[in-house]
Structure formats: C-alpha cells, structure tokens
Scaffold this active site. Structure first.
Site, mmCIF file in Angstrom:
data_model
loop_
_atom_site.group_PDB
_atom_site.id
_atom_site.type_symbol
_atom_site.label_atom_id
_atom_site.label_comp_id
_atom_site.label_asym_id
_atom_site.label_seq_id
_atom_site.Cartn_x
_atom_site.Cartn_y
_atom_site.Cartn_z
ATOM 1 N N CYS A 149 -0.739 2.809 -3.352
ATOM 2 C CA CYS A 149 -0.482 1.402 -3.669
ATOM 3 C C CYS A 149 0.227 0.699 -2.514
ATOM 4 O O CYS A 149 1.419 0.883 -2.304
ATOM 5 C CB CYS A 149 0.371 1.298 -4.929
ATOM 6 S SG CYS A 149 0.815 -0.387 -5.346
ATOM 7 N N CYS A 152 2.961 -1.866 -3.646
ATOM 8 C CA CYS A 152 4.225 -1.281 -4.091
ATOM 9 C C CYS A 152 5.034 -0.755 -2.917
ATOM 10 O O CYS A 152 6.242 -0.894 -2.859
ATOM 11 C CB CYS A 152 3.985 -0.106 -5.026
ATOM 12 S SG CYS A 152 2.643 -0.309 -6.174
ATOM 13 N N ASP A 153 4.359 -0.090 -2.015
ATOM 14 C CA ASP A 153 5.068 0.741 -1.050
ATOM 15 C C ASP A 153 5.013 0.246 0.390
ATOM 16 O O ASP A 153 5.674 0.796 1.262
ATOM 17 C CB ASP A 153 4.505 2.169 -1.097
ATOM 18 C CG ASP A 153 4.551 2.751 -2.506
ATOM 19 O OD1 ASP A 153 5.291 2.207 -3.330
ATOM 20 O OD2 ASP A 153 3.852 3.735 -2.762
#
Lengths: 321, 150, 60
Positions: A149, A152-153
C-alpha cells in the site's frame, strides 16, 4: 500542506446477532456499500459485515480519479459519503470477522466473531487481496520494507530508493505516487512493456524519478532488520543481479477472498465467483458483486453497479419474483 | 488565516454545544518563539499545532486551553508524561491519559474532535464487553498509535 | 480505551514528525500500534481483536 478534515457523523447502528435480516452483505467496499444503499432503499432489512475498515481497495488508493462525473479525485471521502448514504436509508454495519457460512436453504447463516447472523439472502462482496510474490523474504520483511500500500506507507520512504513490482495500473500509478516521497522509484516488470492504461504509462515515462527494469522477476528480498535489496533474475538471459533498495511495493495483481465459500458456491479456477447478469450465483438467494466476481473489469464504477444489481435482484428473490 | 474553515467552525461550535458534558482541559506543550532552538527537539509544526488548539478551544466555553513551554515547564511535562513536542494532552476525568503528539491533521483532526467529546462525556462508543474487560485490567497498558495524515 | 480505564494511556503519534520513534519501533506502515513495547500490530483491527491484543500486552 496541512488540512483538517471532519469525518461525517458515524451514526450507523450496529446489527444484533440472531436477528433474521432480509439481506446480509459480506464486505464494506464500494460494491457492498452500494448494495447496502440499494437494498435499504428497497426497504430490505440490511446488515453489512466488514472485517477491517470500510472502503476495500479504495481505502488504499491515493486518489480515485476515474469515477464518472467526479472530476475532482476522491479517496476516503468517497467511502464516507457512501457509508453515510447507505446508513441514511437504514442499512446497518457491523465490524466482525466472518468465520463460517452456511449459504444453503432458505435461511443463510453467517457465523462471525461478533455472533451468528441470519438472512434470507446474502451478497458476497468480499473483494480481493493482494497477490503475494511468494519470494523468500517477503513475509519476514512485511511491514519492515515490504508493502502492499503506497498510500499507507509511502511517507516512510522519503528520500529513499524503492522498487515497485508489477506493470499494471496499480503498480504504475502507485509508483508515480511514490515519487512524491522517494528519491527514486524502480518499476520491475517481468515483461518488456507495461500493461497499464496509456495515460498512466505516459505519466510514468515522463517522470524523471522513475526507472524501469524490464524482463525481471524478484528471486528474493534481502535485508537485516529491514529490507536493503532485491535479488532479480532476468527472464530472458537467466542472469541474476542484486539491486539495493530501501523498500519494495508489490502490485502484481489480486486474489479473490473466497476461501470461506469453497464448496458452497461455484468458484472459477482462479477462485472468483461466476454470476449471471443479475449477479446471482449458482445458489438461490446468494449474489456476488464487485471485484470478487468473475468480471472483465474491476473498477469502482463496475463494483458499485454490481452492488446495485445484486441488491435489486436480492429484493426480487426475497419477494418470490 | 484560520486553519479550520468557517463552515467547520460553525459545525463544531454547534456539535460541542450539544455534546460536551464536562469541561475538557487541553494542555499544549510546545516551545516558545525564542530564536534559540533546542537541539534534537526540532518542532516542525509547533506553531500550527498551537493555532489549531487555540481555534478549537475558542469554539466552546467547556474547552480550556493551557499552553506550556516544554523547556520552561519541564517539571510539569515530566509529571504529565510528556516526552516530546508538540504534545496535546486531553485532561478531564481521564487524568491526562490521552495524548496527541504532532499535529492532528487530515482525518486525524476528526478523531481528535471525537476524543475531546468522549473525554468530556467520560465514556466512549466501545462495546459493553470491551468496557467490562478493560475495567478488569490490573496492569498498566500504554498504547502508542502511529498515524500519518490522510 | 484510555477513557474507559484508568490503567490505559494512549498516545496518538504523528509519524512524520517523530522520526526517531518511527525508527525505534520500525514503523513502516500505518496505522501501527505498539502496546507496552511488547505487543505490536499493523493495520486496523475490529474492536474485539484490538481488545485481545491489549489484554495480551497486559498479561506479559
């Protein structure tokens, strides 16, 4: 850039175990939420069960920019609106893990970590999970340099070098997104050309921070505490090489979340659920919608359309039409 | 230029008026406008965080704000368990157990608002069995949640 | 949970502002939850599983 956003009021009531619902929807992505909206509007008592967070794959997408009519791209806002809209008409949402299902007969049983729920009809909208590389090091370094992701990261890879595995829309779009943080993004693809949509490809080719490694597959992910490199193999020459990277993002496709339904509804060899044009599976009263379905296109626009059709025909099924 | 839009301010003022029960004391630990910066304590968004909590506290009489200097009030910071800045401590019946480190931006702002209300009500929307299990804890639990703005 | 129990303290940490902590707990994804330095997990969990992690940390 700072902004301060308010989530819509979360007033969605939770479902109570042992109630018999008209319709239970498994999965709170775009397909499930759209089904919830249509079912609730049709007057069905509707429960949606979600295991993690609403939104499905969209919750992991930086920007939803191809939903017809939405010129300004959306992300999480889209899901909040869908949730609000579904609950406005009376759909309930419960957060629980589905443990087992019995879809045969007139009353379907859904066993979850929050209790047992019953329904006259069920819509499977469990979507897909990311396909893993199945390369050594992938599990060990998950969350320590291996990610599925970018949204997200990505921020953890500021000024670092990251690899993106894959050549489809997801890989190339997320690779492009990662250049906001990373100093360099290397897209590793097993073929010599991308599969992504033309506009997405053009954007990537024009991005000076993106490099490509063609005809290459990942043999191993290496590191100590966290990832520090990849072992690649050239599929044409068989030659191995090492590539130092600080992180690796894997976007090589998806697998359907249908393990629970094996032996209950017909699945195709890849595990997706075949349906007719009414989204009906081979089991009476069981419908499927969204990415989990055997379908030629997996987009938010198709998933929401599936959800609408599945809900309308669940309603007709319940009323004996 | 306010950080919270005029529409959101109106919405929040109304929401706070309806939902706040007990007074909530927000304590912000930051560093002063001194030209000297303490090494290792670079405070990227201290100014914005201060402006944000000032704007939030202005929206209700039931929200009190105290701004403290992390260096000058080191003793107090230690007592409250604050070890980095900017730190926002929500204090009411919860005895300073809820803290935000860094600016709550994006949808974290929404969580922040909800936490203020829950602290004020001294109750949450957790399920009854969760509340019962928590009530039986005998050991201290320190939860750290790492987030990024979304 | 911190509001419900006097034994629970909760910190919400904005990861990009506190790089040393992020490195200490090897945060490579969010939301990442660290409980009592002993239990950690990544991603959103349903309430009952979240609680199970908290109880696990309280026992160790």
């Amino acid at each position: 850039m700072l902004d301060f956003k308010l989530r819509p009021e979360d007033s969605t009531p939770e479902g109570e175990p042992n109630d018999v619902y008209d319709l239970i929807i498994l999965g709170g992505g775009p397909a499930g939420l759209a089904a919830g909206l249509y079912a609730a509007r049709a007057g069905l008592s509707t429960l949606l069960i979600e295991k993690g967070i609403l939104g499905g794959q969209i919750a992991l997408t930086a920007n939803l920019e191809n939903f017809p009519g939405c010129i300004e791209g959306m992300g999480a806002d889209f899901i909040f609106k869908l949730e609000q809209q579904a609950s406005k008409f009376g759909a309930k949402i419960t957060y629980a893990d589905v443990l087992d299902v019995n879809l045969q007969g007139e009353t379907k049983t859904i066993g979850t970590s929050a209790g047992r729920f019953l329904a006259k009809a069920v819509t499977i909208a469990t979507g897909t999970s990311f396909q893993k590389l199945e390369a050594p090091g992938e599990e060990k370094f998950r969350g320590r340099g291996v990610s599925f992701c970018a949204t997200c990261d990505g921020a953890f890879y500021r000024d670092k070098v990251v690899a993106v595995i894959g050549g489809g829309d997801a890989a190339v779009e997320e690779g492009d997104f990662l250049t906001r943080f990373a100093s360099k993004v290397i897209i590793i693809h097993r073929r010599d050309a991308l599969r992504a949509t033309k506009i997405v490809q053009d954007r990537a080719f024009a991005n000076p921070k993106i490099e490509f490694r063609w005809n290459s597959v990942v043999e191993e992910i290496v590191g100590d505490e966290t990832v520090n490199g990849l072992v690649l193999r050239d599929v044409k020459t068989g030659e191995r090489s090492e590539l130092p990277v600080d992180g690796v993002f894997v976007f090589i496709g998806t697998i359907p979340n249908t393990q629970l339904f094996k032996g209950q509804v017909t699945l195709n060899p890849q595990g997706f659920v075949p349906t007719d044009e009414k989204m009906a599976t081979n089991v009476p009263g069981v419908f499927a919608a969204g990415d989990v379905r055997q379908t030629p296109l997996r987009q938010v626009v198709t998933a929401t359309a599936d959800g609408a059709i599945a809900a309308v025909y669940a309603d007709r099924y319940i009323h004996g039409e | 230029m306010p950080l919270i839009s005029a529409d959101d301010q109106t919405f929040l003022r109304d929401k706070f008026a309806k939902e706040l029960v007990n007074t909530v004391d927000i304590v912000l630990f930051t560093q002063g406008d001194s030209p000297l910066t303490v090494r290792g304590q670079e405070c990227a968004y201290c100014k914005e965080t201060r402006q944000l909590v000032e704007e939030v506290s202005a929206l209700s009489d039931k929200i009190n704000l105290a701004v403290r200097d992390f260096v000058a009030d080191a003793e107090k910071a230690k007592q409250m368990g604050v070890d980095k800045i900017p730190a926002i401590v929500l204090d009411s019946g919860t005895e300073e157990r809820v803290k935000y480190y860094g600016i709550p931006s994006g949808y974290e702002f929404s969580s922040f608002v909800e936490d203020i209300i829950d602290v004020s009500k001294r109750s949450t929307n957790l399920k009854d069995n969760t509340k019962q299990a928590l009530a039986q804890l005998t050991k201290d639990v320190h939860i750290q949640v790492f987030v990024t703005p979304t | 949970m911190a509001i419900e129990s006097a034994h629970v303290k909760a910190d919400v940490v904005e990861a990009s502002e506190f790089v040393p902590l992020v490195e200490k707990y090897r945060v490579h994804g969010v939301p990442k939850v660290v409980i009592n330095e002993t239990v950690e997990f990544e991603g959103a969990l349903p309430e009952d599983r979240y609680l199970a992690e908290v109880l696990k940390a309280a026992q160790s």
